[in-house]
Design a protein around this motif. Structure first.
Motif, mmCIF file in Angstrom:
data_model
loop_
_atom_site.group_PDB
_atom_site.id
_atom_site.type_symbol
_atom_site.label_atom_id
_atom_site.label_comp_id
_atom_site.label_asym_id
_atom_site.label_seq_id
_atom_site.Cartn_x
_atom_site.Cartn_y
_atom_site.Cartn_z
ATOM 1 N N VAL A 88 0.872 -1.408 -0.224
ATOM 2 C CA VAL A 88 -0.083 -0.382 0.216
ATOM 3 C C VAL A 88 0.306 1.207 0.009
ATOM 4 N N ILE A 89 2.023 1.101 1.034
ATOM 5 C CA ILE A 89 2.846 2.147 1.164
ATOM 6 C C ILE A 89 4.108 2.361 -0.389
ATOM 7 N N ASP A 90 4.079 1.411 -0.770
ATOM 8 C CA ASP A 90 4.209 1.202 -2.504
ATOM 9 C C ASP A 90 3.573 2.548 -3.329
ATOM 10 N N GLY A 91 2.071 1.470 -3.248
ATOM 11 C CA GLY A 91 1.369 2.614 -4.386
ATOM 12 C C GLY A 91 0.815 3.987 -3.799
ATOM 13 N N PHE A 92 0.322 3.894 -2.492
ATOM 14 C CA PHE A 92 0.517 5.414 -2.482
ATOM 15 C C PHE A 92 1.621 6.751 -2.612
ATOM 16 N N ASN A 93 2.786 5.865 -2.762
ATOM 17 C CA ASN A 93 4.691 6.232 -3.078
ATOM 18 C C ASN A 93 4.242 6.839 -4.449
ATOM 19 N N SER A 94 3.477 6.484 -5.709
ATOM 20 C CA SER A 94 3.478 6.302 -6.575
ATOM 21 C C SER A 94 2.389 6.861 -7.141
ATOM 22 N N TYR A 95 1.450 7.624 -5.933
ATOM 23 C CA TYR A 95 0.854 8.023 -6.280
ATOM 24 C C TYR A 95 1.236 9.466 -6.046
ATOM 25 N N LEU A 96 2.002 9.936 -5.057
ATOM 26 C CA LEU A 96 2.460 10.870 -4.766
ATOM 27 C C LEU A 96 3.561 11.622 -5.393
ATOM 28 N N GLU A 97 4.435 10.568 -6.425
ATOM 29 C CA GLU A 97 5.297 10.541 -7.355
ATOM 30 C C GLU A 97 4.937 10.587 -8.777
ATOM 31 N N ARG A 98 3.941 10.302 -8.761
ATOM 32 C CA ARG A 98 3.512 10.313 -10.418
ATOM 33 C C ARG A 98 3.667 9.055 -11.050
ATOM 34 N N ALA A 105 1.488 0.009 -7.478
ATOM 35 C CA ALA A 105 2.021 0.727 -7.823
ATOM 36 C C ALA A 105 1.514 1.494 -9.255
ATOM 37 N N GLY A 106 0.681 0.486 -10.178
ATOM 38 C CA GLY A 106 0.104 1.285 -11.205
ATOM 39 C C GLY A 106 -0.802 2.064 -10.818
ATOM 40 N N PHE A 107 -1.531 1.194 -10.025
ATOM 41 C CA PHE A 107 -2.878 1.952 -9.622
ATOM 42 C C PHE A 107 -2.753 3.408 -9.066
ATOM 43 N N GLY A 108 -1.514 3.557 -8.394
ATOM 44 C CA GLY A 108 -1.310 4.692 -7.568
ATOM 45 C C GLY A 108 -1.248 5.699 -8.623
ATOM 46 N N ALA A 109 -0.106 5.128 -10.161
ATOM 47 C CA ALA A 109 0.652 6.239 -10.884
ATOM 48 C C ALA A 109 -0.595 6.911 -11.552
ATOM 49 N N ALA A 110 -1.200 6.046 -12.308
ATOM 50 C CA ALA A 110 -2.623 5.817 -13.208
ATOM 51 C C ALA A 110 -3.672 7.218 -12.637
ATOM 52 N N ILE A 111 -3.687 6.723 -11.390
ATOM 53 C CA ILE A 111 -4.473 8.052 -10.772
ATOM 54 C C ILE A 111 -4.553 9.118 -10.910
ATOM 55 N N SER A 112 -2.909 9.400 -10.365
ATOM 56 C CA SER A 112 -2.425 10.583 -10.149
ATOM 57 C C SER A 112 -2.319 10.717 -11.430
#
Lengths: 404, 378
Positions: A201-211, A307-314
């Motif tokens: 989850v941290i990976d995913g959220f970090n990916s969201y913040l980092e785009r 991580a893919g989800f986080g980056a995609a949504i951002s």
């Protein structure tokens, strides 16, 4: 502890308190903080020379630059003037060290050393030393993150990822609705819908913040500056982390329902450990390796998917294709599969297997694929919008065009 | 040991030793004058701490398509058994390949990481940050390929620099590290396809002992070819290797002819054809035919090189040739003596020729044998 001044921080909508405190009192608070947050226990391995210098300075009564703490929990907004010190003292376990971790660790080391030597004089000198603390209260977590990054720029560096870990570790103890985050050591216990690995989850959220879906956990100044830019775009009132995991969980529940708990196997022989009802639902993929995940829950509980989800949504937010996590939650209710949901997942698994066989870095390649998958699934302008079958194929075409 | 490690707080320090801490499940790099600075590299797989470092041998290569999941046991033709592994750096600590749980692979991977950390030829500068987890990928680009050999198994068949098997690896697109990215050879599709279609193991064939130019071939495959970015330059270098073989052929035939001349040196009738033979052997064209037909066996399929060469010749307005030796010799003539005749469009054809040579020239080095009876003189 004595309050010296209070200043409002307009950028992060919080109060900054400057207090004086004895080293004895601070060390007691510091022990609570470190006991409560293991990520703050990770230490910079300091050189013996630097350590002994700091130790000597402390015993000679040098002034140590203010240590910066933050209280990110609820209740701080209601603290009345004059009650601040009592509030800090009673919430010591919930404080975080934003700046001064190394100084704190060195003081704790020195205390241990002096206690071992039974050197009472030096111990008293250390305990009577006066320190200044800056304590942020009434701050939300994004605000803490923002301050962590600004304070750490140019100092002993921590990556955004490491700071996110420190900040959100308490969610391991407190469930978010039906969602439970499980520590890495217990990963075998992720055995039902709603349980996720904290690390993933941290990976995913970090990916969201980092785009960015890639696991960037190496610090550089540029990374920090970019992170600040990205954070400044977020609504500071929102509980972004909670929104993130709740939305993702909703997606997992939806796909699991659609697939009817379909279980996949690489070969025609059921794997050991499958329950009888699992075997009844077995579907054979005809692939050479183990599937990426044997069912919807296991596929989407992996860090590559999150991580893919986080980056995609951002990215979709940056391109103004979606406005918020609420938009995504609404989208999730419309998800369908052009083929059967089981075929859609089988197609996803075959694509992931093809990526495993051909990529130079499997994990990163799968993250990139999931990034495209979620972009296709939640982009209103995509042909695969809301369709998990089409998204699996469209994402693979995009992946191929980017990597081949 | 000249390796250096950068610590955020104390700067660059000299590496002094590498050990493994089974409790921490991590390698420990000790740096500084007395090894007082320690950095830990996590490794959660099986450890083989009792294995002797000197039993292992590692060499790094670049390869355009070598995948993390592609881990292959390595056989050596001369000993006819498995002698090591070929995988990417990433695969050493990956569980995404079929050998991830094999104790044989894990033993080799443990040895490889230990050697790679100790040899200090890092391709990345590790920066040790607060709390960051350090892995072998902080020291080496995880897309690189690593050849791991077990010294007791290879015996004296391969030297520590692996020079003898560089041509065999070159055939499959493996290029030793060294050249800067801007001037790096581009591996052709022929080689990558060869590797992809090889099966689950890779068998390495050492170059023939009859070649007798080990230092030169090692220099070519380790330094010259990896840093030859253009097809033209690579053609020139590959042809230099062919020339070394042609020189060996001449030397072999010259010795045999002279041996025949000695007893008849006073007989003009008998010595005349031998002198003529010596003159014929001096011509490169003839030795090219001998090289392909007599000194390297007939098993090698050179059809693709023949057709690629003929395509180039056609583009240059020259007649097609019947054999690969003739065609390649003609291409050589145009490039060495008449480069201006090659139109720009034909340079693409040259690229195809060179991609074929990437496989064929190492094959010649591997198969080259001095016949027991010299052809035509027996």
């Amino acid at each position: 502890m004595r309050l010296l001044s209070t200043l409002p921080d307009g950028r992060i909508n919080a109060k900054n308190l400057l207090v004086e405190i004895s080293a004895r009192e601070y060390l007691a608070i510091a022990k609570d903080i470190l006991a409560n947050n293991e990520f703050q226990r990770r230490r910079v391995r300091s050189s013996p020379t630097l350590y002994s210098l700091l130790k000597e300075d402390l015993l000679r009564g040098c002034v140590i630059p203010p240590i910066v703490l933050a209280f990110g929990g609820d209740g701080a907004a209601d603290v009345q003037a004059g009650e601040e010190v009592t509030f800090i003292q009673s919430h010591a376990r919930e404080l975080l060290i934003l700046d001064g971790l190394q100084r704190t660790s060195s003081m704790l080391d020195l205390e241990t050393e002096l206690l071992a030597k039974n050197d009472t004089d030096s111990l008293n000198k250390l305990y009577n030393h006066t320190l200044r603390l800056e304590v942020y209260i009434g701050i939300n977590r994004l605000g803490v993150l923002y301050r962590m990054l600004t304070l750490n720029t140019g100092q002993t560096p921590m990556s955004l990822r490491q700071q996110v870990e420190i900040l959100y570790l308490d969610y391991v103890r407190i469930p978010i609705g039906n969602i439970r985050l499980v520590r890495e050591v217990e990963e075998a216990a992720i055995d039902e819908i709603g349980k996720y690995s904290f690390k993933a989850v941290i990976d995913g959220f970090n990916s969201y913040l980092e785009r960015n879906e890639l696991p960037i956990d190496r610090y550089d100044l540029l990374e920090s500056v970019k992170s600040l830019e990205k954070l400044s775009k977020e609504n500071e009132q929102a509980n972004l982390f909670k929104d993130f995991i709740e939305t993702y969980h909703l997606f997992v529940v939806k796909v699991n329902e659609l697939s009817g708990g379909q279980v996949f196997s690489a070969s025609s022989l059921p794997e050991d450990g499958h329950l009888l009802d699992d075997i009844a639902r077995l579907s054979f993929l005809d692939i050479s390796g183990q599937p990426f995940g044997v069912d919807a829950r296991r596929i989407f509980s992996k860090e590559q998917a999150m991580a893919g989800f986080g980056a995609a949504i951002s990215k979709l937010r940056d391109f103004e294709k979606v406005a918020s996590f609420d938009d995504i939650k609404e989208s999730i209710t419309h998800i369908v599969a052009a083929t059967t949901p089981a075929d859609a997942l089988a197609s996803l698994l075959k694509r992931l297997e093809a990526i495993r066989l051909s990529s130079k870095k499997i994990g990163n390649a799968q993250r990139l694929y999931f990034h495209f998958y979620f972009r296709e699934l939640f982009n209103p302008e995509s042909d695969a919008y809301h369709d998990i079958s089409l998204a699996a194929d469209a994402a693979y075409r995009k992946y191929e065009s980017q990597t081949m | 040991m000249a390796a250096q490690i950068f610590f955020e707080d104390v700067g660059t320090q000299q590496l002094t030793s590498v050990s493994f801490d089974p409790e921490a499940k991590a390698f420990a790099l000790h740096a500084g004058l007395n090894g007082e600075y320690v950095c830990r590299i996590s490794y959660s797989f099986l450890a083989f701490v009792d294995d002797k470092m000197e039993d292992g041998l590692v060499e790094l290569f670049m390869h355009p398509t070598h995948a993390e999941s592609d881990v292959r046991p390595v056989e050596l033709s001369s000993v006819n058994k498995t002698v090591g592994w070929l995988c990417t750096i990433g695969a050493l600590t990956s569980n995404q390949h079929e050998h991830a749980d094999s104790p044989h692979f894990r033993r080799a991977a443990f040895m490889a990481i230990r050697l790679l950390l100790a040899n200090g030829r890092y391709t990345r500068v590790p920066r040790l940050n607060h709390g960051a987890e350090i892995t072998i990928a902080d020291f080496y680009d995880d897309e690189l390929s690593v050849l791991i050999l077990h010294r007791p198994s290879i015996g004296t068949n391969i030297s520590p620099a692996c020079a003898e098997v560089l041509p065999s690896l070159h055939q499959y697109g493996f290029v030793p590290l060294g050249a800067p990215a801007s001037a790096r050879m581009e591996v052709g599709k022929v080689a990558t396809d060869m590797f992809a279609n090889l099966g689950k193991r890779i068998c390495l064939f050492p170059i023939s002992r009859d070649v007798n130019f080990e230092d030169f071939t090692s220099q070519v495959f380790r330094q010259l070819l990896p840093s030859a970015p253009t097809p033209l330059l690579r053609f020139f270098i590959y042809y230099q290797l062919i020339e070394t073989l042609l020189a060996r052929i001449f030397s072999d035939r010259q010795s045999a002819t002279i041996m025949k001349m000695v007893p008849v040196k006073d007989n003009p009738v008998k010595i005349h054809p031998l002198i003529k033979k010596l003159q014929e052997d001096a011509t490169e064209k003839k030795r090219m035919n001998l090289l392909f037909n007599n000194y390297c066996g007939t098993g090698t399929n050179m059809c693709d090189l023949l057709s690629a060469s003929n395509e180039l010749l056609k583009e240059c307005g020259t007649d097609e040739k019947e054999t690969v030796a003739e065609a390649l010799y003609e291409v050589r003539n145009i490039i060495f003596h008449d480069l201006r005749r090659i139109p720009e469009s034909a340079m693409l054809r040259l690229k195809v020729v060179v991609e074929q040579m990437e496989y064929v020239v190492p094959e010649l080095l591997i198969k080259f044998r001095i016949p027991t009876a010299t052809p035509e003189l027996a």
